[in-house]
Design a protein around this motif. Structure first.
Motif, mmCIF file in Angstrom:
data_model
loop_
_atom_site.group_PDB
_atom_site.id
_atom_site.type_symbol
_atom_site.label_atom_id
_atom_site.label_comp_id
_atom_site.label_asym_id
_atom_site.label_seq_id
_atom_site.Cartn_x
_atom_site.Cartn_y
_atom_site.Cartn_z
ATOM 1 N N PRO A 192 19.608 -3.674 5.345
ATOM 2 C CA PRO A 192 18.592 -3.138 4.880
ATOM 3 C C PRO A 192 19.072 -3.036 3.613
ATOM 4 O O PRO A 192 18.081 -3.937 2.503
ATOM 5 N N ILE A 224 17.136 -5.883 1.082
ATOM 6 C CA ILE A 224 16.509 -4.925 -0.291
ATOM 7 C C ILE A 224 16.773 -5.838 -1.807
ATOM 8 O O ILE A 224 15.944 -6.377 -2.546
ATOM 9 N N ILE A 255 16.296 -9.109 -1.682
ATOM 10 C CA ILE A 255 15.172 -9.998 -2.552
ATOM 11 C C ILE A 255 14.811 -9.611 -3.859
ATOM 12 O O ILE A 255 13.394 -10.098 -4.160
ATOM 13 N N GLN A 256 14.993 -8.418 -5.012
ATOM 14 C CA GLN A 256 15.351 -7.706 -6.338
ATOM 15 C C GLN A 256 15.663 -9.525 -7.090
ATOM 16 O O GLN A 256 15.145 -10.223 -7.584
ATOM 17 N N HIS A 275 10.742 -13.373 5.207
ATOM 18 C CA HIS A 275 10.778 -12.411 6.324
ATOM 19 C C HIS A 275 12.127 -12.107 5.998
ATOM 20 O O HIS A 275 12.990 -12.227 6.250
ATOM 21 N N PHE A 276 12.337 -10.548 7.141
ATOM 22 C CA PHE A 276 13.413 -9.912 7.584
ATOM 23 C C PHE A 276 13.014 -9.421 9.093
ATOM 24 O O PHE A 276 12.150 -9.349 9.120
ATOM 25 N N PRO A 285 7.268 -7.458 7.462
ATOM 26 C CA PRO A 285 8.312 -7.624 6.412
ATOM 27 C C PRO A 285 7.472 -8.189 5.775
ATOM 28 O O PRO A 285 7.867 -8.206 4.851
ATOM 29 N N ALA A 288 6.431 -5.611 3.531
ATOM 30 C CA ALA A 288 7.602 -5.118 3.205
ATOM 31 C C ALA A 288 8.251 -5.797 1.314
ATOM 32 O O ALA A 288 8.671 -5.052 0.517
ATOM 33 N N ILE A 289 8.486 -7.078 1.692
ATOM 34 C CA ILE A 289 9.106 -7.701 0.892
ATOM 35 C C ILE A 289 8.098 -7.959 -0.763
ATOM 36 O O ILE A 289 8.135 -7.720 -1.685
ATOM 37 N N ILE A 291 8.256 -4.405 -2.329
ATOM 38 C CA ILE A 291 9.870 -4.230 -2.686
ATOM 39 C C ILE A 291 9.797 -5.032 -4.495
ATOM 40 O O ILE A 291 10.352 -3.960 -5.125
ATOM 41 N N GLN A 292 8.783 -6.126 -4.297
ATOM 42 C CA GLN A 292 8.719 -6.356 -5.380
ATOM 43 C C GLN A 292 8.104 -5.932 -6.622
ATOM 44 O O GLN A 292 8.780 -5.479 -7.723
ATOM 45 N N SER A 318 9.534 -2.676 -7.363
ATOM 46 C CA SER A 318 11.034 -2.696 -8.363
ATOM 47 C C SER A 318 10.866 -2.799 -9.515
ATOM 48 O O SER A 318 11.880 -2.048 -10.446
ATOM 49 N N ALA A 366 12.438 0.711 -5.954
ATOM 50 C CA ALA A 366 12.443 0.128 -5.017
ATOM 51 C C ALA A 366 12.816 0.886 -3.533
ATOM 52 O O ALA A 366 12.987 1.716 -3.842
ATOM 53 N N PRO A 367 11.854 0.335 -1.947
ATOM 54 C CA PRO A 367 12.254 0.919 -0.962
ATOM 55 C C PRO A 367 13.974 1.622 -0.747
ATOM 56 O O PRO A 367 14.730 0.541 -1.537
ATOM 57 N N ILE A 368 14.227 2.235 -0.482
ATOM 58 C CA ILE A 368 15.526 2.286 0.133
ATOM 59 C C ILE A 368 16.105 1.989 1.330
ATOM 60 O O ILE A 368 17.479 1.531 1.511
ATOM 61 N N HIS A 369 14.997 2.022 1.756
ATOM 62 C CA HIS A 369 15.905 1.514 3.220
ATOM 63 C C HIS A 369 14.231 0.912 4.404
ATOM 64 O O HIS A 369 13.437 1.242 3.823
ATOM 65 N N PHE A 370 14.755 -0.275 5.027
ATOM 66 C CA PHE A 370 13.312 -0.065 6.058
ATOM 67 C C PHE A 370 13.971 -0.907 7.331
ATOM 68 O O PHE A 370 14.884 -0.567 7.434
ATOM 69 N N VAL A 404 7.289 -2.512 10.339
ATOM 70 C CA VAL A 404 9.090 -1.721 10.161
ATOM 71 C C VAL A 404 8.553 -0.665 9.050
ATOM 72 O O VAL A 404 7.476 -0.509 8.333
ATOM 73 N N PHE A 435 8.494 -5.032 -16.554
ATOM 74 C CA PHE A 435 8.149 -6.162 -17.132
ATOM 75 C C PHE A 435 7.152 -6.587 -16.801
ATOM 76 O O PHE A 435 6.049 -5.831 -15.762
#
Lengths: 263, 263
Positions: A170, A174, A177-178, A192-193, B170, B173-174, B177-178, B181, B189-193, B220, B263
């Motif tokens: 995970p 992440i 994704i960045q 998707h994940f 998911p 979540a993606i 994360i974007q 970030s 950004a999250p550190i885990h999923f 999730v 940005f």
């Protein structure tokens, strides 16, 4: 013999001379390699709209300015699209009828060329960041799957989204994704994940294209929109005439991967 | 009465007059709210290093220029840090000894103020993008958990990373994360999923702080570094003297959330 240090122009020249007729994976590190689709003008408008509606699987990097053009100056200087790829596939009415290294004899004044981004660019960015790409480590083709996600149709072009899969922890997902979010023209962020069945994949160990890779404990499968999607849409649309690159035998452009970064 | 439309300066003024002594959640939409930590100069250098080493749980937005300063011009005009929060907690030797609405009587010339980013800012960005934040929908505090991830220690400050959790599909979540970030100063950004046990969480339905939220089929858990982390580090370090905000009763700054975007 082409080396990793060969420039994009040298690679295209060797293709033109038919000295290089194989895979372009790993060549011209740092430069965008493109999927190629050539269609007659009658189908090109619909295909362009298909790309516009489905930018994640069909990210348009460049296209010819006018039907019949054999160069695309924004992608490569001195490009002759008829000779500068290692290998071409010829389709008539949706059927693969030939694979050849030169398409000058087939050229028509109504042909429109599309160049679509490919995962080589984002894999390079991920590796540069220290992430492992399992299909590269295991020296196989990336596993690809048909999904239950339907593309937005445009004219005769429609079909399922195809995805490629790379297993990651995970935390690495992440980071991926960045990184990939910066590169929308080479498929961008994953779509998707985790649970494969959520996008209609029944067996992660049985890819529809490419090869299975191992998924280690603590990893999740991460799925990216894949450039096989437009190939399936073309196969289903059965245009009278179509030329594509042979899988793995891409057009090597003069565009640095970094030029595709949003920021 | 404070309205959602109240400006940050109005809110601070109402706090100063002790007309507003409660939660700041939902107030001054669009502006950064900050966690606050005040420490004597003797401990401040270590705490600053702790923040520098652990930027995801302890994202420093601003700090006082000189020990004893009661204003931080980069965070808020006319700030008096001794009166402009709704409520303060006073700790001596690691023990909570008082909760009060004004700390002028406790002020010392050696006190250093730290302002740390808070999740309100990124929750606002996620909601603006159309994402659902479950703890807001269910009108409870976000669930928070101690993890097995150790912070990088600095002097007397050390401890586990605490995370907050928001369930998402998911695809969402993606997107989260974007978006997150872009905002490293509010935890980024999250550190885990996914699997809670991978970061030492034994029961997702039993948060260590805050309230449990429902996780729906296909979702999730997504975990962000949390501002409770420095509070735990301070509790374990037991500095002679420390003042923090009361949980939920933040400093409302003049900084637009958008100013923290990379940005």
């Amino acid at each position: 013999m082409l080396t990793k240090q060969a420039s994009p122009a040298e690679i295209r020249q060797q293709c033109r001379l038919q000295n290089h007729t194989g895979n372009t994976s790993g060549l011209a590190a740092g430069y965008v390699q493109a999927n190629m689709v050539i269609l007659p003008k009658t189908d090109a408008a619909d295909f362009l709209q298909f790309c516009q509606l489905n930018p994640k699987p069909c990210p348009l990097v460049a296209m010819s300015s006018q039907p019949g053009d054999t160069g695309i100056i924004s992608a490569a200087v001195d490009l002759d699209i008829r000779t500068d790829l290692p290998s071409y596939r010829i389709f008539r009415h949706g059927e693969l009828v030939a694979e050849q290294t030169d398409i000058r004899g087939l050229w028509q004044d109504d042909l429109v060329t599309f160049l679509l981004g490919c995962s080589f660019s984002f894999e390079e960015a991920l590796i540069a960041d220290g992430l492992e790409i399992r299909n590269i480590t295991e020296q196989v083709n990336v596993p690809m799957y048909r999904t239950s996600i339907r593309c937005q149709p445009a004219g005769k072009f429609s079909g399922p989204m195809v995805v490629s899969m790379r297993p990651m922890t995970p935390a690495n997902a992440i980071r991926a994704i960045q990184i990939c979010s910066r590169f929308p023209q080479v498929h961008g962020a994953p779509i998707h994940f985790g649970d494969p069945s959520a996008i209609g994949i029944s067996d992660i160990n049985q890819p529809d294209f490419g090869d299975a890779v191992s998924i280690k404990p603590g990893e999740v499968p991460v799925f990216w929109a894949c450039g096989v999607t437009p190939q399936l849409a073309i196969a289903e649309a059965k245009p009278d005439f179509c030329i594509t690159h042979t899988p793995g035998c891409m057009l090597v452009t003069d565009i640095p991967n970094s030029k595709l970064a949003l920021f």
